[in-house]
Design a protein around this motif. Structure first.
Motif, mmCIF file in Angstrom:
data_model
loop_
_atom_site.group_PDB
_atom_site.id
_atom_site.type_symbol
_atom_site.label_atom_id
_atom_site.label_comp_id
_atom_site.label_asym_id
_atom_site.label_seq_id
_atom_site.Cartn_x
_atom_site.Cartn_y
_atom_site.Cartn_z
ATOM 1 N N GLN A 125 0.829 -1.208 0.000
ATOM 2 C CA GLN A 125 0.000 0.000 0.000
ATOM 3 C C GLN A 125 0.864 1.259 0.000
ATOM 4 N N ARG A 126 1.945 1.238 0.747
ATOM 5 C CA ARG A 126 2.854 2.385 0.780
ATOM 6 C C ARG A 126 3.469 2.611 -0.595
ATOM 7 N N LYS A 127 3.861 1.525 -1.255
ATOM 8 C CA LYS A 127 4.458 1.647 -2.586
ATOM 9 C C LYS A 127 3.463 2.244 -3.580
ATOM 10 N N ILE A 128 2.187 1.872 -3.448
ATOM 11 C CA ILE A 128 1.153 2.424 -4.332
ATOM 12 C C ILE A 128 0.992 3.918 -4.078
ATOM 13 N N SER A 129 0.988 4.313 -2.815
ATOM 14 C CA SER A 129 0.871 5.738 -2.471
ATOM 15 C C SER A 129 2.054 6.534 -3.011
ATOM 16 N N VAL A 130 3.242 5.983 -2.856
ATOM 17 C CA VAL A 130 4.446 6.657 -3.356
ATOM 18 C C VAL A 130 4.403 6.725 -4.882
ATOM 19 N N LEU A 131 3.995 5.661 -5.523
ATOM 20 C CA LEU A 131 3.882 5.647 -6.979
ATOM 21 C C LEU A 131 2.953 6.761 -7.461
ATOM 22 N N ALA A 132 1.828 6.936 -6.789
ATOM 23 C CA ALA A 132 0.876 7.983 -7.167
ATOM 24 C C ALA A 132 1.509 9.365 -7.036
ATOM 25 N N LYS A 133 2.223 9.608 -5.944
ATOM 26 C CA LYS A 133 2.853 10.921 -5.728
ATOM 27 C C LYS A 133 3.989 11.160 -6.717
ATOM 28 N N VAL A 134 4.739 10.130 -7.036
ATOM 29 C CA VAL A 134 5.821 10.274 -8.017
ATOM 30 C C VAL A 134 5.229 10.558 -9.395
ATOM 31 N N ALA A 135 4.153 9.865 -9.758
ATOM 32 C CA ALA A 135 3.502 10.099 -11.050
ATOM 33 C C ALA A 135 2.959 11.525 -11.134
ATOM 34 N N GLU A 136 2.370 12.023 -10.047
ATOM 35 C CA GLU A 136 1.894 13.413 -10.015
ATOM 36 C C GLU A 136 3.064 14.381 -10.198
ATOM 37 N N ALA A 137 4.163 14.107 -9.539
ATOM 38 C CA ALA A 137 5.345 14.968 -9.637
ATOM 39 C C ALA A 137 5.908 14.959 -11.058
ATOM 40 N N ILE A 138 5.920 13.803 -11.678
ATOM 41 C CA ILE A 138 6.390 13.702 -13.070
ATOM 42 C C ILE A 138 5.517 14.575 -13.969
ATOM 43 N N GLN A 139 4.220 14.525 -13.754
ATOM 44 C CA GLN A 139 3.288 15.325 -14.555
ATOM 45 C C GLN A 139 3.559 16.813 -14.366
ATOM 46 N N ILE A 140 3.754 17.241 -13.134
ATOM 47 C CA ILE A 140 4.031 18.653 -12.848
ATOM 48 C C ILE A 140 5.321 19.100 -13.526
ATOM 49 N N VAL A 141 6.368 18.308 -13.377
ATOM 50 C CA VAL A 141 7.660 18.678 -13.958
ATOM 51 C C VAL A 141 7.604 18.637 -15.482
ATOM 52 N N SER A 142 6.924 17.656 -16.040
ATOM 53 C CA SER A 142 6.857 17.574 -17.502
ATOM 54 C C SER A 142 6.071 18.745 -18.081
ATOM 55 N N ASN A 143 5.087 19.242 -17.347
ATOM 56 C CA ASN A 143 4.311 20.393 -17.812
ATOM 57 C C ASN A 143 5.057 21.706 -17.659
ATOM 58 N N ASN A 144 6.073 21.730 -16.809
ATOM 59 C CA ASN A 144 6.787 22.966 -16.503
ATOM 60 C C ASN A 144 8.283 22.865 -16.732
ATOM 61 N N SER A 145 8.720 21.886 -17.474
ATOM 62 C CA SER A 145 10.147 21.641 -17.672
ATOM 63 C C SER A 145 10.842 22.815 -18.342
ATOM 64 N N HIS A 146 12.076 23.050 -17.906
ATOM 65 C CA HIS A 146 12.887 24.097 -18.532
ATOM 66 C C HIS A 146 13.162 23.774 -19.993
ATOM 67 N N ASN A 147 13.027 22.521 -20.363
ATOM 68 C CA ASN A 147 13.270 22.119 -21.748
ATOM 69 C C ASN A 147 12.135 22.544 -22.675
ATOM 70 N N LYS A 148 11.044 23.035 -22.096
ATOM 71 C CA LYS A 148 9.947 23.562 -22.900
ATOM 72 C C LYS A 148 10.025 25.077 -22.989
ATOM 73 N N GLY A 149 11.170 25.627 -22.600
ATOM 74 C CA GLY A 149 11.353 27.059 -22.672
ATOM 75 C C GLY A 149 10.674 27.800 -21.529
#
Length: 95
Positions: free
Chosen positions: A63-87
């Protein structure tokens, strides 16, 4: 040495799933993902009297791994939407 076991779990989870995402894997982006995920998860430290088996059980808890997976996936989404590589360096700096 004091260790945040949640940090170990986030790093392990990110390493396992990053290949499934089309996202920059530079050190800055990886550190941003970890920071965002960790800021949304509780830190976990163990007393010196806790044995290694209990620490390992923490890292393997499903259950902890699932919770962490969800938070990591959310973080990936945030960073991918705001990456410095997108200018959008200014937005990345505010993460």
């Amino acid at each position: 040495m004091v260790k945040n076991y949640m940090e170990l779990l986030v790093s392990e989870t990110l390493k396992d799933i990053i290949k499934d995402y089309d996202i920059c894997t530079c050190d800055d982006c990886i550190n941003d993902i970890k920071s965002i995920a960790l800021n949304n998860l509780p830190p976990v430290y163990f007393l010196s009297s806790i044995d290694e088996g209990q620490k390992k059980a923490f890292l393997l808890d499903r259950q902890r791994k699932i919770s962490v997976l969800a938070k990591v996936a959310e973080a990936i989404q945030i960073v991918s939407n705001n990456s410095h590589n997108k200018g959008n360096k200014k937005m990345r700096e505010s993460l």
